[in-house]
Design a protein around this motif. Sequence first.
Motif, PDB file in Angstrom:
ATOM      1  N   PRO A  50       0.825  -1.218   0.000  1.00 25.43           N
ATOM      2  CA  PRO A  50       0.000   0.000   0.000  1.00 25.43           C
ATOM      3  C   PRO A  50       0.861   1.270   0.000  1.00 25.43           C
ATOM      4  N   THR A  51       2.169   1.107   0.225  1.00 28.59           N
ATOM      5  CA  THR A  51       3.077   2.257   0.203  1.00 28.59           C
ATOM      6  C   THR A  51       4.282   1.927  -0.698  1.00 28.59           C
ATOM      7  N   PRO A  52       4.004   1.664  -1.982  1.00 31.41           N
ATOM      8  CA  PRO A  52       5.054   1.120  -2.842  1.00 31.41           C
ATOM      9  C   PRO A  52       6.062   2.164  -3.312  1.00 31.41           C
ATOM     10  N   ARG A  53       7.316   1.747  -3.371  1.00 34.18           N
ATOM     11  CA  ARG A  53       8.304   2.609  -4.016  1.00 34.18           C
ATOM     12  C   ARG A  53       8.406   2.285  -5.498  1.00 34.18           C
ATOM     13  N   ILE A  54       7.933   1.089  -5.849  1.00 29.95           N
ATOM     14  CA  ILE A  54       7.940   0.675  -7.254  1.00 29.95           C
ATOM     15  C   ILE A  54       6.504   0.351  -7.668  1.00 29.95           C
ATOM     16  N   LEU A  55       6.092   0.919  -8.783  1.00 29.44           N
ATOM     17  CA  LEU A  55       4.746   0.664  -9.301  1.00 29.44           C
ATOM     18  C   LEU A  55       4.889   0.031 -10.687  1.00 29.44           C
ATOM     19  N   ILE A  56       4.199  -1.070 -10.899  1.00 29.48           N
ATOM     20  CA  ILE A  56       4.231  -1.748 -12.199  1.00 29.48           C
ATOM     21  C   ILE A  56       2.873  -1.561 -12.862  1.00 29.48           C
ATOM     22  N   VAL A  57       2.891  -1.016 -14.070  1.00 27.69           N
ATOM     23  CA  VAL A  57       1.634  -0.686 -14.758  1.00 27.69           C
ATOM     24  C   VAL A  57       1.462  -1.592 -15.975  1.00 27.69           C
ATOM     25  N   ILE A 136      -7.295   4.311 -12.227  1.00 24.17           N
ATOM     26  CA  ILE A 136      -5.830   4.286 -12.068  1.00 24.17           C
ATOM     27  C   ILE A 136      -5.349   5.655 -11.571  1.00 24.17           C
ATOM     28  N   GLU A 137      -6.013   6.710 -12.015  1.00 24.04           N
ATOM     29  CA  GLU A 137      -5.624   8.046 -11.548  1.00 24.04           C
ATOM     30  C   GLU A 137      -5.877   8.191 -10.045  1.00 24.04           C
ATOM     31  N   ALA A 138      -7.020   7.691  -9.602  1.00 26.04           N
ATOM     32  CA  ALA A 138      -7.334   7.772  -8.168  1.00 26.04           C
ATOM     33  C   ALA A 138      -6.327   6.952  -7.368  1.00 26.04           C
ATOM     34  N   GLU A 139      -5.964   5.789  -7.894  1.00 30.78           N
ATOM     35  CA  GLU A 139      -5.006   4.945  -7.179  1.00 30.78           C
ATOM     36  C   GLU A 139      -3.636   5.615  -7.137  1.00 30.78           C
ATOM     37  N   LEU A 140      -3.238   6.157  -8.280  1.00 29.74           N
ATOM     38  CA  LEU A 140      -1.944   6.852  -8.319  1.00 29.74           C
ATOM     39  C   LEU A 140      -1.933   8.018  -7.333  1.00 29.74           C
ATOM     40  N   GLY A 141      -3.037   8.723  -7.255  1.00 35.06           N
ATOM     41  CA  GLY A 141      -3.139   9.843  -6.318  1.00 35.06           C
ATOM     42  C   GLY A 141      -2.885   9.405  -4.874  1.00 35.06           C
ATOM     43  N   LEU A 142      -3.303   8.179  -4.536  1.00 30.89           N
ATOM     44  CA  LEU A 142      -3.105   7.677  -3.175  1.00 30.89           C
ATOM     45  C   LEU A 142      -1.700   7.130  -2.940  1.00 30.89           C
ATOM     46  N   LEU A 143      -1.012   6.823  -4.046  1.00 32.35           N
ATOM     47  CA  LEU A 143       0.315   6.189  -3.913  1.00 32.35           C
ATOM     48  C   LEU A 143       1.456   7.149  -4.175  1.00 32.35           C
ATOM     49  N   VAL A 144       1.130   8.298  -4.757  1.00 30.44           N
ATOM     50  CA  VAL A 144       2.149   9.120  -5.419  1.00 30.44           C
ATOM     51  C   VAL A 144       3.273   9.571  -4.482  1.00 30.44           C
ATOM     52  N   GLU A 145       2.951   9.758  -3.214  1.00 35.57           N
ATOM     53  CA  GLU A 145       4.017  10.243  -2.316  1.00 35.57           C
ATOM     54  C   GLU A 145       5.067   9.162  -2.046  1.00 35.57           C
ATOM     55  N   HIS A 146       4.747   7.902  -2.344  1.00 37.35           N
ATOM     56  CA  HIS A 146       5.696   6.812  -2.083  1.00 37.35           C
ATOM     57  C   HIS A 146       6.484   6.393  -3.325  1.00 37.35           C
ATOM     58  N   VAL A 147       5.834   6.496  -4.497  1.00 38.50           N
ATOM     59  CA  VAL A 147       6.393   5.884  -5.705  1.00 38.50           C
ATOM     60  C   VAL A 147       7.614   6.643  -6.224  1.00 38.50           C
ATOM     61  N   ARG A 148       8.707   5.894  -6.419  1.00 34.65           N
ATOM     62  CA  ARG A 148       9.917   6.497  -6.980  1.00 34.65           C
ATOM     63  C   ARG A 148      10.219   5.981  -8.385  1.00 34.65           C
ATOM     64  N   VAL A 149       9.706   4.811  -8.688  1.00 35.28           N
ATOM     65  CA  VAL A 149       9.937   4.215 -10.009  1.00 35.28           C
ATOM     66  C   VAL A 149       8.635   3.620 -10.525  1.00 35.28           C
ATOM     67  N   VAL A 150       8.357   3.842 -11.805  1.00 36.17           N
ATOM     68  CA  VAL A 150       7.245   3.148 -12.444  1.00 36.17           C
ATOM     69  C   VAL A 150       7.814   2.270 -13.552  1.00 36.17           C
ATOM     70  N   VAL A 151       7.454   0.999 -13.543  1.00 37.78           N
ATOM     71  CA  VAL A 151       7.816   0.110 -14.646  1.00 37.78           C
ATOM     72  C   VAL A 151       6.573  -0.039 -15.508  1.00 37.78           C
ATOM     73  N   ALA A 152       6.650   0.469 -16.736  1.00 40.44           N
ATOM     74  CA  ALA A 152       5.510   0.396 -17.647  1.00 40.44           C
ATOM     75  C   ALA A 152       5.685  -0.819 -18.544  1.00 40.44           C
ATOM     76  N   ALA A 225      14.621  -1.970  -8.930  1.00 36.97           N
ATOM     77  CA  ALA A 225      14.929  -2.274  -7.528  1.00 36.97           C
ATOM     78  C   ALA A 225      16.094  -1.417  -7.041  1.00 36.97           C
ATOM     79  N   ALA A 226      17.119  -1.299  -7.861  1.00 33.24           N
ATOM     80  CA  ALA A 226      18.310  -0.541  -7.445  1.00 33.24           C
ATOM     81  C   ALA A 226      17.967   0.933  -7.238  1.00 33.24           C
ATOM     82  N   TYR A 227      17.113   1.458  -8.100  1.00 31.86           N
ATOM     83  CA  TYR A 227      16.760   2.878  -8.010  1.00 31.86           C
ATOM     84  C   TYR A 227      15.716   3.128  -6.919  1.00 31.86           C
ATOM     85  N   GLY A 228      14.754   2.200  -6.832  1.00 26.50           N
ATOM     86  CA  GLY A 228      13.590   2.469  -5.989  1.00 26.50           C
ATOM     87  C   GLY A 228      13.746   2.102  -4.527  1.00 26.50           C
ATOM     88  N   LEU A 229      14.562   1.104  -4.235  1.00 27.23           N
ATOM     89  CA  LEU A 229      14.601   0.622  -2.846  1.00 27.23           C
ATOM     90  C   LEU A 229      15.674   1.319  -2.026  1.00 27.23           C
TER      91      LEU A 229
END
Length: 229
Positions: A50-57, A136-152, A225-229
């Motif tokens: 629920p507080t991810p540093r990495i988000l996979i889309v 997805i926008e609402a979910e991103l809004g709830l996660l955005v303060e944690h996410v450092r990397v997105v893997v698309a 992982a190297a960038y986000g963790l």
Amino acid sequence: DDLSELDARVSVCRACPRLVRWREDVARDKRAAFRDETYWGRPIPGWGSPTPRILIVGLAPAAHGANRTGRVFTGDRSGDWLFASLHRVGLARLPTSTYADDGQELVDTRMVATVRCAPPQNKPTVTERDTCAPWIEAELGLLVEHVRVVVALGGYGWDATLRSYAAIGWDVVRPKPRFGHGAEARLVSGDREVLLLGCYHPSQQNTFTGRLTESMTDAVLSRAAAYGL
Ligand code: SF4
């Protein structure tokens, strides 16, 4: 919490008539083949930390994968491929993802589908994509303060990520960064920055043909992982 409430709301969404019909038809027709299981047949919420540093889309649930098991990238070959790689790079507890209570856990990582219902031929229409975008926008809004990397995953996930960040008020990069395997782009908002990484989608179309290999997948996910963790 807000995320559980969002999950509960999306899991009963019926906004796209064609997809509601399809997801329920598949569930009804296939229930017999998977008699011991409850066939989900509904929208697929995001899953993982629920507080991810990495988000996979990703793109959308598979008819007999997530649409069956109720968990994103779970119960099909794309999921097998992805979780095996996540496990190798230390982002998943188990190398497999077979059903919703299998003990799998993601490490500081969350996965979401761009379109939350399984579409015929894995092809949502533009209208369906746009109808689903608020989730997805609402979910991103709830996660955005944690996410450092997105893997698309694939160009679809890449474009959805750019659109979703723009929708929540981040600077849109111009010209639009081009998707490719291993492509990188920086998204910014004030003093916040996110690294966007492109990865070919682990669909059988790519993995069977060798367009996407295990080492190519591992390379992108270990960079995340190297960038986000
Ligand atoms: Fe709702 Fe999205 Fe499913 Fe359409 S695709 S019915 S908007 S959850």
